[in-house]
Design a protein around this motif. Structure first.
Motif, short mmCIF file in Angstrom:
data_model
loop_
_atom_site.label_atom_id
_atom_site.label_comp_id
_atom_site.label_asym_id
_atom_site.label_seq_id
_atom_site.Cartn_x
_atom_site.Cartn_y
_atom_site.Cartn_z
N TYR A 1 -107.68 -60.17 11.92
CA TYR A 1 -108.84 -59.88 11.08
C TYR A 1 -108.87 -60.80 9.86
CZ TYR A 1 -109.10 -55.52 13.72
OH TYR A 1 -109.20 -54.59 14.72
N GLN A 2 -110.04 -61.29 9.55
CA GLN A 2 -110.28 -62.05 8.33
C GLN A 2 -111.40 -61.32 7.58
OE1 GLN A 2 -108.53 -64.49 7.24
NE2 GLN A 2 -109.76 -65.34 5.61
N ASN A 3 -111.09 -60.85 6.38
CA ASN A 3 -112.06 -60.07 5.59
C ASN A 3 -112.63 -58.90 6.40
OD1 ASN A 3 -111.77 -61.86 3.37
ND2 ASN A 3 -113.20 -63.27 4.34
N GLY A 4 -111.76 -58.25 7.17
CA GLY A 4 -112.15 -57.07 7.93
C GLY A 4 -112.87 -57.34 9.23
N GLU A 5 -113.14 -58.60 9.55
CA GLU A 5 -113.84 -58.96 10.78
C GLU A 5 -112.87 -59.49 11.83
OE1 GLU A 5 -117.14 -58.49 11.42
OE2 GLU A 5 -117.14 -57.47 9.47
N PRO A 6 -113.03 -59.10 13.10
CA PRO A 6 -112.15 -59.62 14.15
C PRO A 6 -112.46 -61.10 14.43
CG PRO A 6 -113.87 -58.26 15.12
CD PRO A 6 -114.03 -58.17 13.62
N VAL A 7 -111.42 -61.95 14.31
CA VAL A 7 -111.62 -63.39 14.49
C VAL A 7 -110.64 -63.99 15.50
CG1 VAL A 7 -112.58 -63.66 12.17
CG2 VAL A 7 -110.13 -64.05 12.54
N ALA A 8 -109.63 -63.23 15.92
CA ALA A 8 -108.63 -63.72 16.87
C ALA A 8 -108.18 -62.54 17.72
CB ALA A 8 -107.44 -64.33 16.14
N ALA A 9 -107.70 -62.85 18.93
CA ALA A 9 -107.23 -61.79 19.82
C ALA A 9 -106.23 -62.35 20.81
CB ALA A 9 -108.41 -61.17 20.57
N SER A 10 -105.46 -61.44 21.41
CA SER A 10 -104.50 -61.82 22.45
C SER A 10 -104.03 -60.54 23.13
CB SER A 10 -103.31 -62.56 21.85
OG SER A 10 -102.61 -61.70 20.96
N ARG A 11 -103.30 -60.74 24.21
CA ARG A 11 -102.64 -59.60 24.84
C ARG A 11 -101.25 -60.01 25.27
NH1 ARG A 11 -105.56 -58.72 30.80
NH2 ARG A 11 -104.28 -60.28 31.88
N LEU A 12 -100.38 -59.02 25.39
CA LEU A 12 -98.97 -59.23 25.72
C LEU A 12 -98.59 -58.27 26.84
CD1 LEU A 12 -96.08 -60.32 25.06
CD2 LEU A 12 -95.94 -58.50 23.34
N ARG A 13 -97.89 -58.82 27.82
CA ARG A 13 -97.32 -58.00 28.89
C ARG A 13 -95.86 -58.39 29.07
NH1 ARG A 13 -98.90 -58.48 34.06
NH2 ARG A 13 -99.41 -60.67 33.85
N PHE A 14 -95.10 -57.47 29.65
CA PHE A 14 -93.70 -57.76 29.96
C PHE A 14 -93.59 -57.92 31.47
CE2 PHE A 14 -93.66 -55.69 25.86
CZ PHE A 14 -92.95 -56.62 25.14
N VAL A 15 -93.19 -59.12 31.89
CA VAL A 15 -93.11 -59.48 33.30
C VAL A 15 -91.74 -60.10 33.55
CG1 VAL A 15 -94.14 -60.85 35.15
CG2 VAL A 15 -95.60 -59.95 33.32
N ASP A 16 -91.01 -59.52 34.51
CA ASP A 16 -89.65 -59.99 34.81
C ASP A 16 -88.83 -59.96 33.51
OD1 ASP A 16 -90.37 -60.36 37.51
OD2 ASP A 16 -91.16 -62.36 37.06
N ASN A 17 -88.25 -61.08 33.11
CA ASN A 17 -87.42 -61.12 31.90
C ASN A 17 -88.15 -61.74 30.71
OD1 ASN A 17 -85.16 -60.00 33.20
ND2 ASN A 17 -84.65 -61.99 34.08
N TYR A 18 -89.47 -61.79 30.76
CA TYR A 18 -90.26 -62.47 29.74
C TYR A 18 -91.24 -61.52 29.07
CZ TYR A 18 -89.00 -66.95 31.92
OH TYR A 18 -88.33 -68.04 32.41
N GLY A 19 -91.56 -61.86 27.83
CA GLY A 19 -92.78 -61.37 27.23
C GLY A 19 -93.83 -62.41 27.57
N LYS A 20 -94.91 -62.01 28.22
CA LYS A 20 -95.93 -62.96 28.66
C LYS A 20 -97.12 -62.90 27.72
CE LYS A 20 -97.94 -64.88 32.81
NZ LYS A 20 -99.37 -64.81 32.71
N LEU A 21 -97.35 -64.00 27.01
CA LEU A 21 -98.47 -64.13 26.08
C LEU A 21 -99.71 -64.53 26.86
CD1 LEU A 21 -95.72 -64.75 24.55
CD2 LEU A 21 -97.13 -65.86 22.86
#
Length: 140
Positions: free
Chosen positions: A48-68
């Motif tokens: 968030y920048q000044n309360g507005e959503p400006v970036a996003a992502s998701r994360l999952r755990f697969v095998d031995n990794y955190g997958k971005l």
């Protein structure tokens, strides 16, 4: 920018808004490929920048990794280190959950950006949603 884990329906909708704007509208990814069956098992982040959503992502755990996955910043907010900020939050979450490695599939045009954050390319080029990508990993 303030980065938060999206936990409410409203916050998750904000993450989808940013992703739709970047991937579907700007990059012409088919909507049915952008929002998929893995959303419910993912941890979503919103910047968030000044309360507005400006970036996003998701994360999952697969095998031995955190997958971005689905890392994006609205066009008018790029070049302000928001991408590296959201990735830093994701990497912290990976470590908090006890994982030591991060993995992502980078659009080839962003490969050098991820290299500056310590990621190493471990695959040849492949197509995903009509866009060239490479797989990259990082020891955390």
């Amino acid at each position: 920018m303030e980065v938060k884990r999206a936990v409410t329906d409203a916050e998750i909708k904000q993450a989808y808004y940013v992703r739709n704007t970047v991937f579907v509208e700007e990059q012409k990814v088919p909507p049915e490929l952008e929002i998929d069956e893995l959303e419910k098992e993912s941890i979503h982040f919103v910047g968030y920048q000044n309360g507005e959503p400006v970036a996003a992502s998701r994360l999952r755990f697969v095998d031995n990794y955190g997958k971005l996955e689905r890392i994006c910043v609205l066009k008018e907010y790029r070049g302000r280190s928001f991408g590296s900020q959201i990735i830093s939050e994701m990497e912290a979450a990976i470590q908090t959950d006890g994982y030591e490695k991060a993995k992502l599939n980078a659009q080839t045009r962003a490969e050098d950006f991820y290299k500056t954050l310590g990621y190493q390319t471990v695959s040849g080029e492949f197509m995903d949603a009509g866009i060239p990508h490479v797989t990259m990993v990082k020891q955390l």
